[in-house]
Design a protein around this motif. Structure first.
Motif, mmCIF file in Angstrom:
data_model
loop_
_atom_site.group_PDB
_atom_site.id
_atom_site.type_symbol
_atom_site.label_atom_id
_atom_site.label_comp_id
_atom_site.label_asym_id
_atom_site.label_seq_id
_atom_site.Cartn_x
_atom_site.Cartn_y
_atom_site.Cartn_z
ATOM 1 N N THR A 51 54.770 46.337 17.565
ATOM 2 C CA THR A 51 53.699 46.536 16.575
ATOM 3 C C THR A 51 54.220 47.034 15.236
ATOM 4 O O THR A 51 53.431 47.435 14.379
ATOM 5 C CB THR A 51 52.650 47.537 17.105
ATOM 6 O OG1 THR A 51 53.357 48.697 17.535
ATOM 7 C CG2 THR A 51 51.845 46.977 18.252
ATOM 8 N N LEU A 52 55.534 46.985 15.044
ATOM 9 C CA LEU A 52 56.104 47.422 13.758
ATOM 10 C C LEU A 52 55.439 46.643 12.619
ATOM 11 O O LEU A 52 55.542 45.413 12.565
ATOM 12 C CB LEU A 52 57.608 47.139 13.782
ATOM 13 C CG LEU A 52 58.454 47.943 12.804
ATOM 14 C CD1 LEU A 52 59.388 48.877 13.578
ATOM 15 C CD2 LEU A 52 59.282 47.030 11.950
ATOM 16 N N GLN A 94 58.935 45.914 7.593
ATOM 17 C CA GLN A 94 60.104 45.088 7.920
ATOM 18 C C GLN A 94 60.795 44.683 6.626
ATOM 19 O O GLN A 94 60.143 44.525 5.598
ATOM 20 C CB GLN A 94 59.671 43.831 8.670
ATOM 21 C CG GLN A 94 59.024 44.137 10.014
ATOM 22 C CD GLN A 94 58.424 42.896 10.663
ATOM 23 O OE1 GLN A 94 58.839 41.783 10.420
ATOM 24 N NE2 GLN A 94 57.415 43.106 11.486
ATOM 25 N N GLY A 95 62.109 44.501 6.700
ATOM 26 C CA GLY A 95 62.818 43.968 5.537
ATOM 27 C C GLY A 95 63.362 45.023 4.604
ATOM 28 O O GLY A 95 63.761 44.719 3.492
ATOM 29 N N HIS A 96 63.352 46.303 5.022
ATOM 30 C CA HIS A 96 64.123 47.301 4.281
ATOM 31 C C HIS A 96 64.715 48.303 5.276
ATOM 32 O O HIS A 96 64.261 48.396 6.416
ATOM 33 C CB HIS A 96 63.306 47.969 3.175
ATOM 34 C CG HIS A 96 62.032 48.589 3.648
ATOM 35 N ND1 HIS A 96 61.959 49.831 4.213
ATOM 36 C CD2 HIS A 96 60.771 48.097 3.679
ATOM 37 C CE1 HIS A 96 60.713 50.099 4.546
ATOM 38 N NE2 HIS A 96 59.972 49.053 4.243
ATOM 39 N N TRP A 97 65.705 49.030 4.807
ATOM 40 C CA TRP A 97 66.468 49.888 5.716
ATOM 41 C C TRP A 97 65.625 51.034 6.268
ATOM 42 O O TRP A 97 64.845 51.644 5.541
ATOM 43 C CB TRP A 97 67.697 50.479 5.000
ATOM 44 C CG TRP A 97 68.813 49.482 4.868
ATOM 45 C CD1 TRP A 97 69.108 48.724 3.785
ATOM 46 C CD2 TRP A 97 69.771 49.137 5.879
ATOM 47 N NE1 TRP A 97 70.190 47.924 4.040
ATOM 48 C CE2 TRP A 97 70.622 48.158 5.324
ATOM 49 C CE3 TRP A 97 70.003 49.543 7.196
ATOM 50 C CZ2 TRP A 97 71.690 47.586 6.018
ATOM 51 C CZ3 TRP A 97 71.053 48.978 7.898
ATOM 52 C CH2 TRP A 97 71.878 48.019 7.307
ATOM 53 N N PHE A 98 65.824 51.313 7.546
ATOM 54 C CA PHE A 98 65.259 52.459 8.255
ATOM 55 C C PHE A 98 63.750 52.653 8.070
ATOM 56 O O PHE A 98 63.301 53.721 7.623
ATOM 57 C CB PHE A 98 66.010 53.745 7.857
ATOM 58 C CG PHE A 98 67.488 53.640 8.065
ATOM 59 C CD1 PHE A 98 68.006 53.497 9.350
ATOM 60 C CD2 PHE A 98 68.375 53.650 6.992
ATOM 61 C CE1 PHE A 98 69.383 53.373 9.558
ATOM 62 C CE2 PHE A 98 69.747 53.518 7.199
ATOM 63 C CZ PHE A 98 70.246 53.385 8.481
ATOM 64 N N ARG A 143 72.258 46.079 11.881
ATOM 65 C CA ARG A 143 71.518 45.863 10.624
ATOM 66 C C ARG A 143 70.152 45.257 10.914
ATOM 67 O O ARG A 143 69.144 45.661 10.324
ATOM 68 C CB ARG A 143 72.408 45.077 9.703
ATOM 69 C CG ARG A 143 72.109 43.851 8.917
ATOM 70 C CD ARG A 143 70.835 43.599 8.263
ATOM 71 N NE ARG A 143 70.702 42.140 8.197
ATOM 72 C CZ ARG A 143 69.587 41.481 8.266
ATOM 73 N NH1 ARG A 143 68.450 42.124 8.367
ATOM 74 N NH2 ARG A 143 69.579 40.185 8.234
ATOM 75 N N VAL A 144 70.110 44.326 11.888
ATOM 76 C CA VAL A 144 68.831 43.702 12.231
ATOM 77 C C VAL A 144 67.866 44.755 12.788
ATOM 78 O O VAL A 144 66.681 44.786 12.441
ATOM 79 C CB VAL A 144 69.080 42.550 13.240
ATOM 80 C CG1 VAL A 144 67.800 42.156 13.951
ATOM 81 C CG2 VAL A 144 69.687 41.343 12.533
ATOM 82 N N ALA A 165 63.402 52.724 17.883
ATOM 83 C CA ALA A 165 64.379 51.663 18.158
ATOM 84 C C ALA A 165 65.724 52.003 17.512
ATOM 85 O O ALA A 165 66.793 51.792 18.097
ATOM 86 C CB ALA A 165 63.857 50.330 17.616
ATOM 87 N N GLN A 166 65.648 52.550 16.289
ATOM 88 C CA GLN A 166 66.902 52.901 15.595
ATOM 89 C C GLN A 166 67.675 53.958 16.388
ATOM 90 O O GLN A 166 68.894 53.877 16.532
ATOM 91 C CB GLN A 166 66.588 53.427 14.193
ATOM 92 C CG GLN A 166 66.009 52.375 13.261
ATOM 93 C CD GLN A 166 65.172 52.987 12.147
ATOM 94 O OE1 GLN A 166 65.382 54.112 11.740
ATOM 95 N NE2 GLN A 166 64.212 52.234 11.649
ATOM 96 N N ALA A 167 66.941 54.952 16.927
ATOM 97 C CA ALA A 167 67.609 56.031 17.666
ATOM 98 C C ALA A 167 68.238 55.482 18.948
ATOM 99 O O ALA A 167 69.379 55.818 19.289
ATOM 100 C CB ALA A 167 66.604 57.131 17.989
#
Ligand code: HEM
Length: 342
Positions: free
Chosen positions: A304-305, A310-314, A94-95, A321-323
């Motif tokens: 650099t995101l 930040q603070g919502h899904w996907f 989730r993080v 990073a998610q992959a």
């Protein structure tokens, strides 16, 4: 009232969107609750457990079958430990999937990874304390993997096992690490981790101007939800503990190096499967370390995101990073399923 640690963790108000279950999945809070259950039930188990190769498995049997509520306490400890592994991995995902792992939360992310590693070692050492036939793989294969590490292997094995073979020294070392060394480290790192959430500006949320919903909930509402979640999880844990007993087997007669049909604990089945595929050092030591290092590298690779992502899904900028995280967890799941089907 003077502000205290509780107030530090519960500011007067927090963004409503980021306090929803569908955002946090309640995983961090559940991790704290399960850790508390483990501390209490573990302390109760210590009154009956005897850390000697001749007595360990018998004392677990005494606790399970003869001590009033001993079976229930042991089952609660067992299920809380299994749930903590699952909940921590869910929290980690989730993080990452909400882009909350980059600066300013990078350091806390690394503290969290440390917690995950400690929790796996805690589970592993606790599992070995049974010292019965069911834990033969963990004892033999787990410790022999250390010997495969170039240069350091032999001395590391001696340090962990307490000599050249498994025996009384091994059990007392595992016991001390389990009830003292690792537990203390988890408590210290856990408090630090919770403390840092506020120091880093609270749970990650998009800047106020870019939020679709600027509503906030009060500290009291947060506590109400936490208490409700705690009661529900306690009920689920009691049902699990009442219906599904923790594993138990015949005492180990001789701590020989033979593995027979022994199986790894479920959270290390993936390593048992990997070990079937090639060189023990690469499969059992290097690949798990590479996986952990990859997780640790994510906040450096994607630092650099942008804050509005930040603070919502996907978030789009965090797709890489998610992959990577999904790939590692998927590989872990597939290897675990393959091994459990054997
Ligand atoms: C026993 C293990 C852990 C416990 C008890 C724990 C507890 C918590 C809690 C209560 C929060 C705030 C609320 C929430 O997000 O649910 C939190 C946030 C956070 N945790 Fe953990 N955590 C653990 C493991 C981890 C792991 C494995 C990671 C990642 C490697 C991690 C990284 C973070 C980060 C970066 C935040 C801030 C999240 C944000 O701003 O949205 N934690 N943790």
């Amino acid at each position: 009232m003077r502000p205290n640690f509780f107030h530090h963790l519960h500011p007067p108000s927090i963004p409503a969107e980021q306090s929803r279950f569908r955002y946090t999945l309640g995983a961090g809070g559940l991790g704290i609750f399960l850790s508390l259950v483990l501390l209490v039930t573990g302390a109760l188990e210590m009154f009956f457990y005897i850390p000697s190769p001749e007595q360990a498995a018998l004392s677990v049997q005494t606790l399970t079958y003869l001590v009033p509520y001993g079976g229930l306490i042991r089952n609660l400890h067992y299920w809380a430990a299994q749930a903590l592994v699952v909940v921590t991995v869910v929290h980690l995902l989730r993080v990452i999937f909400t882009g909350s792992f980059v600066p300013p939360r990078r350091f806390n992310y690394l503290l969290g990874l440390g917690l995950l590693a400690l929790i796996l070692f805690l589970d592993f050492t606790g599992y070995a304390l049974r010292w019965d036939e069911g834990v033969r793989w963990a004892l033999v294969a787990g410790t022999n993997l250390l010997k495969t590490i170039p240069s350091l292997g032999k001395s590391l094995y001696g340090l962990v096992v307490g000599g050249s073979t498994l025996g009384a020294a091994t059990l007392i070392r595992f016991y001390s690490w389990h009830v003292f060394g690792l537990t203390l480290a988890v408590v210290i790192l856990g408090i630090w981790h919770a403390f840092r959430v506020r120091r880093d500006g609270g749970i990650a949320a998009p800047p106020p101007k870019q939020r679709t919903n600027n509503a906030r909930i009060s500290r009291f509402e947060l506590v109400r939800r936490e208490v409700l979640a705690m009661l529900l999880s306690a009920a689920a844990l009691f049902v699990l503990a009442a219906l599904l007993p923790a594993p138990i087997a015949a005492p180990i007669q001789a701590a020989s190096d033979s593995l027979g049909e022994a199986r790894a604990p479920w959270f290390f089945l993936w390593i048992q499967q990997l070990l079937r595929l090639g060189n023990p050092f690469w499969m059992g030591v290097a690949i798990p370390l590479i996986a952990l290092t990859t997780f640790a590298a994510l906040p450096y690779l994607f630092e650099t995101l942008p804050t509005d992502q930040q603070g919502h899904w996907f978030p789009r900028a965090g797709r890489g990073a998610q992959a990577i995280a999904a790939g590692i967890v998927l590989a872990w799941l597939v290897l675990t399923i393959l091994e459990s089907l054997r």
